[in-house]
Design a protein around this motif. Structure first.
Motif, PDB file in Angstrom:
ATOM      1  N   MET A 286       0.820  -1.216   0.000  1.00  0.00           N
ATOM      2  CA  MET A 286       0.000   0.000   0.000  1.00  0.00           C
ATOM      3  C   MET A 286       0.852   1.265   0.000  1.00  0.00           C
ATOM      4  O   MET A 286       0.359   2.337  -0.355  1.00  0.00           O
ATOM      5  CB  MET A 286      -0.895   0.024   1.243  1.00  0.00           C
ATOM      6  N   ALA A 287       2.092   1.153   0.415  1.00  0.00           N
ATOM      7  CA  ALA A 287       2.981   2.312   0.533  1.00  0.00           C
ATOM      8  C   ALA A 287       3.454   2.714  -0.859  1.00  0.00           C
ATOM      9  O   ALA A 287       4.198   1.981  -1.498  1.00  0.00           O
ATOM     10  CB  ALA A 287       4.155   1.980   1.448  1.00  0.00           C
TER      11      ALA A 287
ATOM     12  N   THR B 235       5.209   5.514  -1.727  1.00  0.00           N
ATOM     13  CA  THR B 235       6.399   6.369  -1.808  1.00  0.00           C
ATOM     14  C   THR B 235       7.536   5.700  -1.041  1.00  0.00           C
ATOM     15  O   THR B 235       7.291   4.892  -0.139  1.00  0.00           O
ATOM     16  CB  THR B 235       6.157   7.769  -1.198  1.00  0.00           C
ATOM     17  N   PRO B 236       8.763   6.026  -1.373  1.00  0.00           N
ATOM     18  CA  PRO B 236       9.897   5.443  -0.638  1.00  0.00           C
ATOM     19  C   PRO B 236       9.845   5.747   0.861  1.00  0.00           C
ATOM     20  O   PRO B 236      10.151   4.877   1.675  1.00  0.00           O
ATOM     21  CB  PRO B 236      11.118   6.084  -1.300  1.00  0.00           C
ATOM     22  N   ASP B 237       9.447   6.954   1.228  1.00  0.00           N
ATOM     23  CA  ASP B 237       9.392   7.306   2.652  1.00  0.00           C
ATOM     24  C   ASP B 237       8.313   6.522   3.385  1.00  0.00           C
ATOM     25  O   ASP B 237       8.508   6.097   4.527  1.00  0.00           O
ATOM     26  CB  ASP B 237       9.180   8.805   2.841  1.00  0.00           C
ATOM     27  N   LYS B 238       7.176   6.292   2.735  1.00  0.00           N
ATOM     28  CA  LYS B 238       6.131   5.474   3.358  1.00  0.00           C
ATOM     29  C   LYS B 238       6.626   4.039   3.528  1.00  0.00           C
ATOM     30  O   LYS B 238       6.370   3.407   4.546  1.00  0.00           O
ATOM     31  CB  LYS B 238       4.844   5.505   2.540  1.00  0.00           C
ATOM     32  N   ARG B 239       7.348   3.522   2.534  1.00  0.00           N
ATOM     33  CA  ARG B 239       7.878   2.161   2.647  1.00  0.00           C
ATOM     34  C   ARG B 239       8.887   2.066   3.793  1.00  0.00           C
ATOM     35  O   ARG B 239       8.942   1.050   4.487  1.00  0.00           O
ATOM     36  CB  ARG B 239       8.501   1.726   1.315  1.00  0.00           C
ATOM     37  N   LEU B 240       9.668   3.113   4.018  1.00  0.00           N
ATOM     38  CA  LEU B 240      10.603   3.114   5.150  1.00  0.00           C
ATOM     39  C   LEU B 240       9.864   3.061   6.489  1.00  0.00           C
ATOM     40  O   LEU B 240      10.366   2.501   7.464  1.00  0.00           O
ATOM     41  CB  LEU B 240      11.480   4.362   5.120  1.00  0.00           C
ATOM     42  N   MET B 241       8.683   3.637   6.538  1.00  0.00           N
ATOM     43  CA  MET B 241       7.907   3.689   7.780  1.00  0.00           C
ATOM     44  C   MET B 241       7.241   2.373   8.134  1.00  0.00           C
ATOM     45  O   MET B 241       7.012   2.099   9.311  1.00  0.00           O
ATOM     46  CB  MET B 241       6.793   4.754   7.653  1.00  0.00           C
TER      47      MET B 241
ATOM     48  N   ASP C  41      -3.524   7.427   2.091  1.00  0.00           N
ATOM     49  CA  ASP C  41      -3.862   8.847   1.992  1.00  0.00           C
ATOM     50  C   ASP C  41      -2.869   9.548   1.065  1.00  0.00           C
ATOM     51  O   ASP C  41      -1.686   9.673   1.378  1.00  0.00           O
ATOM     52  CB  ASP C  41      -3.824   9.475   3.383  1.00  0.00           C
ATOM     53  N   GLN C  42      -3.350  10.004  -0.074  1.00  0.00           N
ATOM     54  CA  GLN C  42      -2.479  10.652  -1.059  1.00  0.00           C
ATOM     55  C   GLN C  42      -1.907  11.969  -0.534  1.00  0.00           C
ATOM     56  O   GLN C  42      -0.850  12.418  -0.984  1.00  0.00           O
ATOM     57  CB  GLN C  42      -3.255  10.905  -2.363  1.00  0.00           C
ATOM     58  N   ASP C  43      -2.602  12.611   0.411  1.00  0.00           N
ATOM     59  CA  ASP C  43      -2.121  13.877   0.959  1.00  0.00           C
ATOM     60  C   ASP C  43      -1.099  13.685   2.076  1.00  0.00           C
ATOM     61  O   ASP C  43      -0.485  14.645   2.524  1.00  0.00           O
ATOM     62  CB  ASP C  43      -3.291  14.710   1.486  1.00  0.00           C
ATOM     63  N   PHE C  44      -0.939  12.448   2.544  1.00  0.00           N
ATOM     64  CA  PHE C  44       0.043  12.153   3.595  1.00  0.00           C
ATOM     65  C   PHE C  44       1.361  11.812   2.918  1.00  0.00           C
ATOM     66  O   PHE C  44       1.525  10.755   2.342  1.00  0.00           O
ATOM     67  CB  PHE C  44      -0.446  10.994   4.459  1.00  0.00           C
ATOM     68  N   ASN C  45       2.282  12.763   2.966  1.00  0.00           N
ATOM     69  CA  ASN C  45       3.578  12.590   2.309  1.00  0.00           C
ATOM     70  C   ASN C  45       4.698  12.845   3.307  1.00  0.00           C
ATOM     71  O   ASN C  45       5.307  13.917   3.303  1.00  0.00           O
ATOM     72  CB  ASN C  45       3.700  13.542   1.112  1.00  0.00           C
ATOM     73  N   PRO C  46       4.957  11.884   4.177  1.00  0.00           N
ATOM     74  CA  PRO C  46       6.012  12.086   5.169  1.00  0.00           C
ATOM     75  C   PRO C  46       7.370  12.149   4.490  1.00  0.00           C
ATOM     76  O   PRO C  46       7.594  11.559   3.438  1.00  0.00           O
ATOM     77  CB  PRO C  46       5.909  10.836   6.040  1.00  0.00           C
TER      78      PRO C  46
END
Length: 86
Positions: free
Chosen positions: A23-24, A26-32, A65-70
């Protein structure tokens, strides 16, 4: 007694992590993902089964959430770790 077909199929924590990793987007979401799953796993003994599922749904919702871009650099900033409380 609950009928077997009324139960949610069992899934391992590795399975949960793999699902959330998918589901992640972006790379940053995958890191989380690993950190979030590990935190949930550690809290699971203190939660009801429904509470664990709710926590996993919250994680999935945040990841989708497309607006959640950590930003990994934002979450590791020295400002966050050096803040003090009153």
């Amino acid at each position: 007694m609950t009928a077997k077909q009324d139960l949610v199929p069992a899934v391992s924590w590795n399975g949960v992590e793999a699902i959330l990793m998918g589901m992640a987007n972006t790379p940053d979401k995958r890191l989380m993902v690993g950190h979030l799953v590990e935190g949930t796993r550690k809290q699971a003994p203190f939660l009801t089964p429904e509470g664990v599922m709710a926590e996993l749904f919250y994680l999935a919702t945040a990841l989708l959430d497309q607006d959640f871009n950590p930003s990994f650099t934002e979450t590791n900033s020295s400002d966050a770790s050096s803040s003090s409380s009153a």
